[in-house]
Enzyme design. Structure first.
Site, PDB file in Angstrom:
ATOM      1  N   ASP A 187      38.528  53.706  42.178  1.00 24.24           N
ATOM      2  CA  ASP A 187      37.592  52.494  43.004  1.00 24.24           C
ATOM      3  C   ASP A 187      38.237  51.592  43.813  1.00 24.24           C
ATOM      4  O   ASP A 187      39.430  50.899  43.201  1.00 24.24           O
ATOM      5  CB  ASP A 187      36.781  51.680  41.998  1.00 24.24           C
ATOM      6  CG  ASP A 187      35.769  50.765  42.360  1.00 24.24           C
ATOM      7  OD1 ASP A 187      35.578  50.721  43.456  1.00 24.24           O
ATOM      8  OD2 ASP A 187      35.768  50.045  41.542  1.00 24.24           O
TER       9      ASP A 187
ATOM     10  N   LYS B 198      33.450  53.080  38.876  1.00 24.17           N
ATOM     11  CA  LYS B 198      33.274  52.256  39.754  1.00 24.17           C
ATOM     12  C   LYS B 198      32.942  50.809  39.108  1.00 24.17           C
ATOM     13  O   LYS B 198      32.822  50.555  37.872  1.00 24.17           O
ATOM     14  CB  LYS B 198      31.770  52.330  40.664  1.00 24.17           C
ATOM     15  CG  LYS B 198      31.885  53.694  41.320  1.00 24.17           C
ATOM     16  CD  LYS B 198      32.524  53.558  42.563  1.00 24.17           C
ATOM     17  CE  LYS B 198      32.371  54.723  43.317  1.00 24.17           C
ATOM     18  NZ  LYS B 198      33.442  54.835  44.286  1.00 24.17           N
ATOM     19  N   CYS B 199      33.347  49.870  39.812  1.00 28.33           N
ATOM     20  CA  CYS B 199      33.233  48.416  39.488  1.00 28.33           C
ATOM     21  C   CYS B 199      32.008  47.983  38.764  1.00 28.33           C
ATOM     22  O   CYS B 199      30.954  48.482  39.241  1.00 28.33           O
ATOM     23  CB  CYS B 199      33.617  47.520  40.808  1.00 28.33           C
ATOM     24  SG  CYS B 199      33.519  45.682  40.346  1.00 28.33           S
ATOM     25  N   PRO B 200      32.122  47.592  37.734  1.00 28.13           N
ATOM     26  CA  PRO B 200      33.233  46.745  36.764  1.00 28.13           C
ATOM     27  C   PRO B 200      33.784  47.729  35.885  1.00 28.13           C
ATOM     28  O   PRO B 200      34.508  47.256  35.021  1.00 28.13           O
ATOM     29  CB  PRO B 200      32.605  45.731  36.276  1.00 28.13           C
ATOM     30  CG  PRO B 200      31.097  46.115  35.669  1.00 28.13           C
ATOM     31  CD  PRO B 200      30.802  47.043  36.947  1.00 28.13           C
TER      32      PRO B 200
ATOM     33  N   ASP C 188      40.579  43.890  41.237  1.00 32.48           N
ATOM     34  CA  ASP C 188      39.884  43.468  40.034  1.00 32.48           C
ATOM     35  C   ASP C 188      40.806  43.525  38.810  1.00 32.48           C
ATOM     36  O   ASP C 188      41.133  42.686  37.836  1.00 32.48           O
ATOM     37  CB  ASP C 188      38.890  44.376  39.659  1.00 32.48           C
ATOM     38  CG  ASP C 188      37.550  44.031  40.432  1.00 32.48           C
ATOM     39  OD1 ASP C 188      37.412  43.053  41.077  1.00 32.48           O
ATOM     40  OD2 ASP C 188      36.652  45.061  40.484  1.00 32.48           O
TER      41      ASP C 188
END
Length: 79
Positions: free
Chosen positions: A38, A10-12, A44
């Protein structure tokens, strides 16, 4: 072409792992196929490539996530 499996992160984390992988394992001009799940990766990873002078060759949505082709365009600078 090298492949980097970032599914489940998951981010980041996908962007951070991509940055580290480019820094440690990829020569300028080489490409990496990046697999992610994600949904934020769709935003991103292109943003990272744009901001840090890496080349996004392609971005595709697949059944369970995304697949990006990233070419190392410059040296990766990390803090």
């Amino acid at each position: 072409m090298q492949e980097l499996d970032l599914k489940g992160l998951k981010c980041p984390l996908p962007v951070l792992r991509l940055r580290r992988y480019l820094r440690d394992h990829v020569m300028i001009g080489e490409q990496v196929k990046v697999h992610t799940t994600d949904p934020m990766s769709e935003i991103d990873i292109p943003h990272y490539c744009n901001e840090f002078d890496q080349k996004l060759i392609s971005s595709n949505t697949v059944e369970n996530g995304h697949v990006f082709i990233v070419e190392k365009h410059s040296e990766v600078i990390t803090p």
